[in-house]
Scaffold this active site. Structure first.
Site, PDB file in Angstrom:
ATOM      1  N   ASP A 155     -97.445 115.706  -4.302  1.00 15.36           N
ATOM      2  CA  ASP A 155     -97.650 115.067  -3.000  1.00 15.36           C
ATOM      3  C   ASP A 155     -96.563 115.583  -2.064  1.00 15.36           C
ATOM      4  O   ASP A 155     -95.388 115.585  -2.432  1.00 15.36           O
ATOM      5  CB  ASP A 155     -97.567 113.549  -3.148  1.00 15.36           C
ATOM      6  CG  ASP A 155     -97.697 112.823  -1.824  1.00 15.36           C
ATOM      7  OD1 ASP A 155     -98.745 112.190  -1.600  1.00 15.36           O
ATOM      8  OD2 ASP A 155     -96.751 112.882  -1.007  1.00 15.36           O
ATOM      9  N   CYS A 158     -93.567 113.095  -1.426  1.00 11.22           N
ATOM     10  CA  CYS A 158     -92.891 112.488  -2.573  1.00 11.22           C
ATOM     11  C   CYS A 158     -91.480 113.048  -2.737  1.00 11.22           C
ATOM     12  O   CYS A 158     -91.274 114.265  -2.753  1.00 11.22           O
ATOM     13  CB  CYS A 158     -93.732 112.742  -3.828  1.00 11.22           C
ATOM     14  SG  CYS A 158     -92.858 112.523  -5.380  1.00 11.22           S
ATOM     15  N   CYS A 161     -91.105 115.260  -5.807  1.00  9.68           N
ATOM     16  CA  CYS A 161     -91.835 116.519  -5.600  1.00  9.68           C
ATOM     17  C   CYS A 161     -90.982 117.472  -4.761  1.00  9.68           C
ATOM     18  O   CYS A 161     -90.948 118.682  -5.003  1.00  9.68           O
ATOM     19  CB  CYS A 161     -93.159 116.267  -4.897  1.00  9.68           C
ATOM     20  SG  CYS A 161     -94.324 115.248  -5.825  1.00  9.68           S
ATOM     21  N   ARG A 185    -100.834 110.781  -2.688  1.00  8.43           N
ATOM     22  CA  ARG A 185    -100.730 109.498  -3.383  1.00  8.43           C
ATOM     23  C   ARG A 185    -101.461 108.371  -2.675  1.00  8.43           C
ATOM     24  O   ARG A 185    -101.727 107.332  -3.272  1.00  8.43           O
ATOM     25  CB  ARG A 185     -99.254 109.120  -3.549  1.00  8.43           C
ATOM     26  CG  ARG A 185     -98.482 110.022  -4.501  1.00  8.43           C
ATOM     27  CD  ARG A 185     -97.016 109.691  -4.452  1.00  8.43           C
ATOM     28  NE  ARG A 185     -96.434 110.007  -3.151  1.00  8.43           N
ATOM     29  CZ  ARG A 185     -95.451 109.315  -2.584  1.00  8.43           C
ATOM     30  NH1 ARG A 185     -94.957 108.252  -3.179  1.00  8.43           N
ATOM     31  NH2 ARG A 185     -94.970 109.678  -1.405  1.00  8.43           N
TER      32      ARG A 185
END
Length: 267
Positions: A155, A158, A161, A185
């Site tokens: 994502d 995120c 991430c 998400r």
């Protein structure tokens, strides 16, 4: 005392909790664990019990449940099967196809507790990921001798991430090819994710988004919904969800040197 006891008894469950600490959660909670598995078996969807698939599908339809059964594979627990669905997480069923069971079944015999579906899950994930169109992924190839590839459901907003993306050069230098799949998400993250995949330079757009920058692109046919369905079928519940070539889910975020070692070990 109870926490110590549970740690000794169910390390897979606690490992799943650990992975959630290094991943951004989504609205769905279908955590999958393969941390305490032996080497994967060669069991594939071609070994599915077609009679049970039909029976279970009929029972679901009769009950008004609108999901499609794709396969039913026997587990090491007598009369219990691991069932996969289109666009939904896998579950257990009994040989009659009358019951669906969510959760984890742990076998206690042997030297340590083991998740009875770990080998099945990784075999099916390997098969599924191998069929995914690499043209629909954002791929960062290894810049040294190729040692392994990883699939990363990611994502753009995120935190973990973004941490993993900062390690891309180190991962590539360590011989790891990173294959990104889209995993927004929430609904509000879908437009940004689609804009990344519709950009002329996907890598530049992905990096910009992970730096918190706005990405604009003309809407196009994109794989975001397909990747979401693929992730759900594999039990993805948060990002980054990292899979080795063997189909084993190996993270969660982890430092680059640890991810390199794990990806090579689990390839």
């Amino acid at each position: 005392m109870r926490q110590i006891f549970m740690h000794r008894l169910l390390p897979p469950t606690l490992m799943a909790s650990f992975l959630l600490l290094s991943a951004c959660s989504s609205g769905n909670s279908h955590a999958k664990d393969t941390s305490n598995a032996s080497q994967p078996t060669t069991q594939t969807s071609s070994q599915s019990d077609t009679t049970l698939v039909k029976t279970l599908q009929d029972n679901l339809t009769q009950a008004g449940v609108d999901i499609t059964v794709t396969n039913a594979l026997p587990t090491t627990m007598p009369d219990i099967y691991w069932v996969s669905f289109e666009n939904a997480p896998a579950m257990f069923t009994d040989k009659s196809g009358e019951y669906l069971i969510q959760g984890q079944i742990v076998k206690l015999s042997g030297d340590y507790p083991t998740d009875i579906t770990a080998d099945i899950q990784s075999s099916l994930a390997k098969e599924t990921l191998a069929k995914a169109n690499t043209d629909d992924m954002i791929i960062y190839p290894a810049t040294s001798q190729h040692k392994a590839s990883i699939y990363v459901f990611s994502d753009p907003t995120c935190h973990y991430c973004r941490m993993l993306h900062k390690d891309i050069k180190q991962l590539n230098a360590g011989g790891i090819e990173v294959r990104y799949l889209a995993w927004p998400r929430s609904e509000q993250d879908i437009p940004l994710t689609e804009a990344i995949w519709c950009s002329q330079d996907r890598k530049a757009a992905l990096t910009a988004a992970k730096l918190g920058q706005t990405v604009h692109a003309k809407h196009c046919k994109n794989p975001v919904q397909e990747h979401l369905a693929l992730g759900r079928s594999l039990g993805v519940s948060g990002t980054p969800a990292v899979f080795a070539e063997s189909g084993r889910q190996i993270g969660g975020y982890m430092p680059a040197k640890d991810l390199i070692h794990t990806a090579i070990e689990q390839r």
